[in-house]
Design a protein around this motif. Structure first.
Motif, PDB file in Angstrom:
ATOM      1  N   ASP A  92      -0.471   4.022   1.384  1.00 39.66           N
ATOM      2  CA  ASP A  92      -1.330   4.747   2.358  1.00 39.66           C
ATOM      3  C   ASP A  92      -0.511   5.069   3.518  1.00 39.66           C
ATOM      4  O   ASP A  92       0.156   4.164   4.209  1.00 39.66           O
ATOM      5  N   VAL A 135      -1.295   3.788   7.176  1.00 41.72           N
ATOM      6  CA  VAL A 135      -1.187   2.501   7.611  1.00 41.72           C
ATOM      7  C   VAL A 135       0.499   2.211   7.355  1.00 41.72           C
ATOM      8  O   VAL A 135       0.783   1.397   8.149  1.00 41.72           O
ATOM      9  N   THR A 191       1.097  -1.108   0.024  1.00 43.96           N
ATOM     10  CA  THR A 191      -0.052   0.086  -0.034  1.00 43.96           C
ATOM     11  C   THR A 191       0.804   1.342  -0.008  1.00 43.96           C
ATOM     12  O   THR A 191       1.948   1.087   0.319  1.00 43.96           O
ATOM     13  N   GLU A 207      -4.687  -3.019   3.197  1.00 45.52           N
ATOM     14  CA  GLU A 207      -4.949  -2.176   4.351  1.00 45.52           C
ATOM     15  C   GLU A 207      -5.866  -2.803   5.236  1.00 45.52           C
ATOM     16  O   GLU A 207      -5.729  -2.884   6.462  1.00 45.52           O
TER      17      GLU A 207
END
Length: 236
Positions: free
Chosen positions: A71, A74, A69, A175
Motif C-alpha cells: 500500500d 502506508v 505491505t 497496515e
C-alpha cells in the motif's frame, strides 16, 4: 618633528588600548552568552536520552511495515516517519555528545526527568514557575505508575511480542497493526515532547520538542483516517 612623534605615539597607544578593550569586551560577551552545559540529571539530558530510544523503535516499526505491505499510502507514511525520526534522533545524540553526557543514563529510570524538573536547568540550577508547566497535564511517565514490560520501556512503546506480530503480518493486517502501534507510539512521544517543552532549558531543544508535538499530532489525525478507511480504529 619630536612633538609630532610624541603625538603619534600617544595616538597609537590610545588606539591599541581601545582595541584591547574591545577584544576583552567581546571575549567577556562571548563567555557570558555561551550556552551552559545541561546537568546529567536535567530534563534536557533526560529528554534527549529517552526520545532517542523512543524514536529508534518508530524507525524500526516503519522499516518493518515497509516490507510487509504494498500500500503506497502506508509505505509513504512509514518512510516519512522513519526519515524524520532518524534525523531527530541524530540531533539528540549529537547534543549528548556535545554536552559530553552518556547516551543512556545509568541507574536512572526512563522518563524520571519528567517527575519534577528541579534540576532541569543547565548546571542543575532550580527555577521553574507554574507557567513552565502549561500544557503538561496528562503526561504519561513512571510517576503515573507505568511499568516497563516485554521490551516496552516507556508509554507508547510497542512490546517485543507486538513487534513480532508486526513482522509476521502482511497486507491489510500489517497496515492496521502498524497504524495502531504507531498511534500509541505517537501519543507517548507527544507526552514526552510536551514535558521537554515545559521543562527543558536549551532553546533549540525546546523548539524541537514543540515541533514534535505539532508534527506527530498531525500524523495522529492522518492515521486515524487511514484506520477508518480500513474498517478499524485506534486501540482503546
Amino acid at each position: 618633528m619630536a612633538g609630532s612623534a610624541v603625538a603619534l605615539a600617544v595616538l597609537f597607544a590610545g588606539a591599541a588600548t581601545v582595541a584591547s578593550a574591545r577584544d576583552d569586551g567581546a571575549d567577556h560577551h562571548a563567555a557570558a552568552t555561551a550556552p551552559r552545559t545541561p546537568a546529567a540529571d536535567s530534563a534536557d539530558a533526560g529528554f534527549a536520552q529517552d526520545m532517542a530510544v523512543h524514536h529508534q523503535q518508530a524507525v524500526e516499526m516503519s522499516f518493518i511495515v515497509r516490507d510487509r505491505t504494498r500500500d503506497e499510502d502506508v509505505r509513504r507514511l512509514a518512510y516519512d516517519i522513519a526519515n524524520t525520526q532518524a534525523n531527530q534522533r541524530g540531533m539528540l545524540l549529537g547534543w549528548l555528545d556535545l554536552w559530553e553526557l552518556p547516551k543512556v543514563a545509568a541507574g536512572q529510570e526512563p522518563m524520571a526527568w519528567m517527575a519534577g524538573g528541579a534540576s532541569a536547568s543547565p548546571g542543575g540550577h532550580e527555577g521553574h514557575d507554574m507557567g513552565d508547566m502549561d500544557g503538561m497535564e496528562g503526561m504519561s511517565g513512571h510517576g503515573d505508575g507505568y511499568q516497563a514490560h516485554d521490551g516496552s520501556l516507556m508509554p507508547g512503546m510497542a512490546t517485543r511480542t507486538e513487534l513480532g506480530r508486526l513482522r509476521e503480518a502482511s497486507g491489510k493486517q500489517a497496515e492496521i497493526l502498524y497504524l495502531q502501534l504507531m498511534t500509541d507510539h505517537h501519543k507517548g512521544g507527544i507526552d514526552m515532547a510536551r514535558g521537554c517543552a515545559g521543562l527543558c532549558t536549551v532553546k533549540v531543544e525546546k523548539r524541537l520538542a514543540q515541533g514534535m508535538v505539532e508534527a506527530q499530532q498531525s500524523e495522529l489525525d492522518a492515521m486515524a483516517g487511514m484506520l477508518t478507511e480500513r474498517g478499524s480504529a485506534p486501540r482503546a
